[in-house]
Design an enzyme around this catalytic site. Structure first.
Site, mmCIF file in Angstrom:
data_model
loop_
_atom_site.group_PDB
_atom_site.id
_atom_site.type_symbol
_atom_site.label_atom_id
_atom_site.label_comp_id
_atom_site.label_asym_id
_atom_site.label_seq_id
_atom_site.Cartn_x
_atom_site.Cartn_y
_atom_site.Cartn_z
ATOM 1 N N ASN A 62 -5.734 -9.720 3.866
ATOM 2 C CA ASN A 62 -6.482 -8.691 3.145
ATOM 3 C C ASN A 62 -7.725 -8.313 3.941
ATOM 4 O OD1 ASN A 62 -6.590 -7.024 0.803
ATOM 5 N ND2 ASN A 62 -8.232 -8.294 -0.034
ATOM 6 N N HIS A 88 5.171 -1.094 -10.219
ATOM 7 C CA HIS A 88 4.376 -0.127 -10.978
ATOM 8 C C HIS A 88 4.974 1.273 -10.975
ATOM 9 C CE1 HIS A 88 0.506 -2.811 -10.615
ATOM 10 N NE2 HIS A 88 1.356 -3.251 -11.518
#
Ligand SMILES: [Zn+2]
Length: 233
Positions: free
Chosen positions: A201, A109
């Site tokens: 996570n 990104h």
């Protein structure tokens, strides 16, 4: 986890959160009354470049005051010691993986500390603001924008990412919500390729059911433990 040689790691906001880097969606997704989706787009930049440059100048300045955490350091150690292929694909636009010492990092990104010259297409390093329209160090034109993949733009180096997934034995997704495509789809690509998959996570991600194994907790605890496990096999 018997014969692992090639590893692809995807990292997201959860890895940098413990360094104090907030995500786009903190604060209700608003920045100075603007929806972030209205700031992080090519259309916003065309309509109101000062607004967009100010937003990224602020974030660029902020990340430079933050430090890598135990998760970044553990991944840098894995990168240094792992003899097989390894690629850390990050959705993060900070430089904390690199500052921790990781070398095999791909910023899908973009990066806060790069600018992108619309005149010559070079991507010079830029630690200072862009709002004052500095000249491009390569061509001299005042045509720099943040080197950030905005909503509606294509993430970088997808060919390399898929090539790495094809060679991978293990895909590990760390600190990502599983909400932002195409990265959220990597686990399915990996499964189709017969790659073992692991999620680390804070909480179950949207795609948690796709993983062979999922471990939930803070990245600064889960990642160092996993790295030690992998390195000691
Ligand atoms: Zn230029």
């Amino acid at each position: 986890m018997s014969s692992i040689r090639n590893i692809v790691i995807l990292t997201g906001a959860g890895v940098s959160a413990e360094s104090g880097i907030d995500t786009f969606r903190d604060g209700g997704g608003l920045w100075e009354q603007h929806r972030v989706e209205d700031v992080a787009t090519p259309e916003a930049f065309a309509r109101d470049p000062d607004l967009v440059l100010r937003f990224y100048d602020m974030r660029r300045e902020a990340i430079q005051t933050k430090q890598p955490n135990a998760a970044h350091r553990a991944l840098a150690k894995l990168d240094a010691e792992w003899e097989g292929d390894l690629l850390i694909v990050t959705q993060n636009v900070d430089d904390l993986h690199e500052r921790a010492g990781a070398k095999r990092v791909l910023h899908m990104h973009g990066e806060h500390l790069n600018a992108w010259c619309m005149a010559c297409d070079e991507r010079p390093r830029r630690t200072g603001p862009l709002i004052d329209r500095p000249a491009c160090p390569e061509c001299g034109e005042a045509a720099l924008r943040p080197d950030i993949v905005w909503f509606g733009e294509m993430p970088y180096r997808m060919d390399e990412i898929f090539a790495a997934l094809e060679q991978a034995d293990l895909f590990v997704s760390i600190g990502t919500s599983g909400a932002v495509y195409p990265a959220a789809g990597f686990v399915r690509n990996a499964r189709e390729l017969g790659v073992e998959t692991l999620e680390l996570n804070l909480e179950p991600s949207q795609g948690t059911g796709w993983f062979d194994e999922a471990r939930h907790g803070p990245a600064s605890a889960l990642v160092p433990a996993w790295v030690e496990e992998v390195l000691s096999r």
